[in-house]
Design a protein around this motif. Structure first.
Motif: not given
Ligand SMILES: Nc1ncnc2c1ncn2[C@@H]1O[C@H](COP(=O)(O)OP(=O)(O)O)[C@@H](O)[C@H]1O
Ligand SMILES: [Mg+2]
Lengths: 252, 437
Positions: B412-437
């Motif tokens: 239940v926990a793994l299936v339930g958290s899969t959508p958010s984990i997948r979404a987090a990984l789809r996130m562009d890693p370059s966003a970390i620098l964007r955050a710095d403006a």
């Protein structure tokens, strides 16, 4: 040095193509476009330049000129839409996402404006985290790296227990820990007061003297002046300038 | 480093994790309670039902020889074969004799009844019973084996009657038919040529049973024997015995077993083995397990467990959604961390691993706690539902359920958290620098 000395207009790389042989970073007509709402934003267009080993380069330009885009490309966090980008003589474009992760861990040490330390890990552990994602943790090495940035008394402090300058030094130690050929700094002193800026600047100079290649985004003319060369960005176009200064000696 | 990272990050975002953990906890508590009840409820229901009624009947072996013509059983309902009342004490001598908690012999006899002597005769079925018989120290009889019978008045006392005057109880419908009240008298007549011809019966009790017995007259066994002209005879005996719930081994034919196995079978208090021992003890007797009760037991069980599965599935589904929601915000809050790890060269797999390990850990904690809580709940519910059998809240800690429940929590926990984990990984890693403006 002053802003007046900055020449504008597209320039051919002043060192010529012979430099490509010892280039750590080499861009050939690199373009990065973002698909916006109906239109395409060209964040970086036809960038061609190279950075040799041991060079300290400052990337400057107004907001929205493509600095972050360029840093993301060099940092292998992103890939060019077209053109050729070689880091340490390997073409990044041909790599798979997983290979790129690996490659990034190997080649790039990031220094962030916001430090980006994990808040629940100690200074030492934050450094070791980079070792962990790279290969294996080695506490002694991590301690040595912190000692090098002058934080041997702060290893077990949490980021919240450190000053901004100290946090940035942890970040630098973390960037150094895997001996990457490129140090990529994004506004490394942007969040620091004058005293801490001096400490970090001296640290970067020290690293430069020891042969590290540093690519640094900065708005601060004083910091930019420490670099040997400035790459000015304007509307996604690259202008390269040699920047002379009393404390810089270009090794050739 | 991985475990350090896991432990430290596990301790963070307590509120979100508490939320997800409680969802898993509630889900697994429900599932554990349901599973624990489902596995023990069979025993409990059996115990409950065993309080009521017979689980073994004895009748003459001769009845086995069915006489059927054209598929219709033409064997007389109260056929000519009988068991001897004097054989009944042998029940106490069998191996599981002490498990016998009730014995009720019956002797039906067809009579005719009239409201007044010389009045219109109604056909009447009468059955002789023990009412409060001393069976070797055990007070037993028909009322003991039919605890749901409701009596208004008293049971007829055996041996109190003379040939011409006897006490009887009558079924409620029979009483209505003849307009009888407690204390009324009516006349009873035997079939011509059999036993005593007639007698005056005094109604001492009126019985409500909810079945055909309400149309009948309940006599003492002795009186029935007198009317039937069959002294010392009984037609059928109902036996209530404490038995072990039937399982596959209970149903085997003991004569097909090896002597050693047969011994084991014999020495287990299955209804079947007790019936077998009764057949051995009383010559000419056929003893059988009564399945009526067990079948209804089975129906109840399948209905209850169907419901339980439904509730369990719903609880788990709800837990899954709750985990999903909690993890979505938890991971969203940690985008920066994820971006940093990507910049340090962490692969998507390594980061997914970390988050999955974290939810997994949560699931194991919450699942184990849910297992314990659910077991307690099952014990409490069991005591509530089966309060009648005098059973206390037995602890229902079923060890095999622990891995089952924890595995369910993990899924239940793994299936339930899969959508958010997948979404987090789809996130562009370059966003970390964007955050710095
Ligand atoms: N992910 C993106 N999607 C669309 N447009 C983007 C994206 N990232 C940057 N841009 C655009 O590209 C241009 C350059 O941005 P950026 O490299 O962040 O500039 P700087 O860091 O110099 O401020 C800007 O016009 C910006 O709006
Ligand atoms: Mg920027």
């Amino acid at each position: 040095m002053s802003e007046a000395k900055v020449q504008t207009g597209p320039l051919v790389d002043p060192y010529g193509s012979t430099r490509d042989d010892c280039a750590v970073i080499a861009l050939k007509q690199v373009t990065r476009e973002y698909a916006g709402h109906g239109s395409v934003v060209r964040a970086l267009g036809d960038a061609t330049f190279s950075i040799v080993a041991g060079e300290w380069v400052a990337i400057t330009g107004p907001s929205g000129s493509g600095k972050s885009t360029l840093v993301n490309l060099i940092g292998c966090l992103d890939r060019p839409t077209s053109g050729e980008l070689k880091i340490d003589n390997v073409d990044v474009a041909s790599m798979s996402a997983t290979e790129l992760d690996r490659f990034r861990a190997d080649k790039i040490g990031f220094i962030f404006q916001q430090f980006h330390l994990i808040p629940y890990l100690s200074a030492l552990e934050n450094v070791m985290l980079a070792q962990y994602f790279h290969s294996m943790t080695d506490e002694a090495e991590a301690r040595a790296a912190l000692e090098r940035v002058g934080l041997d008394k702060r290893v077990s402090h949490l980021p919240s227990e450190l000053s901004g300058g100290e946090q940035q030094r942890v970040c630098i130690a973390r960037a150094l820990i895997n001996n990457p050929p490129v140090l990529l700094a994004d506004e490394p002193t942007g969040n620091l007061d004058a005293a801490n800026q001096t400490i970090v600047a001296e640290l970067l100079q020290d690293l430069h003297r020891n042969g590290h290649t540093i690519v640094m985004v900065t708005h601060d003319p004083e910091m930019a002046g420490l670099a040997q060369r400035r790459i000015a960005l304007s509307h996604g176009k690259v202008f390269c300038h040699p920047v002379g200064g009393p404390m810089v000696t270009l090794r050739r | 480093m991985f475990f350090r990272l896991l432990m430290e990050s596990f301790r963070r975002q307590r509120r979100r994790k508490l939320l997800a953990g409680i969802a898993i906890l509630l889900g697994t508590t429900a599932v554990t309670a349901m599973l624990a009840l489902a596995t023990t409820i069979g025993d409990r229901i059996h115990k409950e039902l065993a309080v009521y009624g017979a689980n073994i009947v004895i009748y003459p072996k001769a009845d086995l020889l069915d006489v059927k013509i054209g598929g219709v059983d033409v064997k007389p309902a109260s056929g000519g074969s009988y068991l001897k009342e004097s054989d009944l004490p042998k029940l106490k001598t069998i191996f599981w004799g002490n498990n016998i908690t009730g014995v009720s012999p019956e002797l039906p006899v067809e009579l005719a009844a009239a409201r007044q002597s010389g009045g219109t005769l109604f056909p009447a079925r009468a059955v002789g019973y023990w009412f409060d018989h001393d069976f070797g120290g055990l007070k037993t009889g028909a009322p003991a084996l039919h605890p749901w019978w409701k009596l208004h008045g008293a049971w007829p006392t055996a041996n109190a009657a003379t040939q011409n005057a006897m006490n009887v109880a009558v079924g409620m419908k029979f009483a209505q038919q003849l307009g009888l009240k407690v204390g009324d008298k009516f006349s009873l007549h035997a079939a011509p040529g059999v036993g005593a011809s007639s007698s005056t019966a005094t109604v001492v009790g009126i019985v409500t049973t909810g079945d055909d017995t309400e149309n009948e007259i309940l006599l003492s066994l002795q009186d029935a024997q007198m009317f039937a002209g069959a002294t010392g005879s009984v037609r059928r005996v109902e036996v209530s015995a404490r038995t072990k719930p039937e399982d596959a081994f209970a149903r085997v034919d003991p004569d097909s077993l090896t002597p050693a196995k047969r011994e084991i079978w014999y020495c287990r208090p299955y209804a079947n083995s007790i019936a077998y021992q009764i057949r051995e003890a009383i010559p000419g007797a056929q003893a059988e397990q009564v399945r009526r009760v067990e079948q209804s037991e089975g129906n109840v069980l399948s209905r209850i467990s169907g419901l339980m599965w439904l509730i369990s599935a719903a609880a788990l589904l709800a837990a899954g959604f709750a985990v999903s929601a909690a993890m979505a915000t938890a991971i969203l809050e940690r985008r920066g961390e994820i971006g940093l790890m990507r910049s340090l060269g962490a692969s998507k797999g390594a980061i997914a691993m970390l988050f999955y390990a974290e939810t997994g850990l949560l699931a194991i904690f919450a699942g184990t706690l849910g297992y314990l809580l659910g077991s307690g709940l099952a014990a409490w519910l069991g005591a509530r539902i089966f309060a009648g059998d005098g059973g206390s809240a037995e602890a229902v800690l079923i060890p095999v359920l622990l891995p089952v429940v924890v595995a369910l929590a993990l899924v239940v926990a793994l299936v339930g958290s899969t959508p958010s984990i997948r979404a987090a990984l789809r996130m562009d890693p370059s966003a970390i620098l964007r955050a710095d403006a």
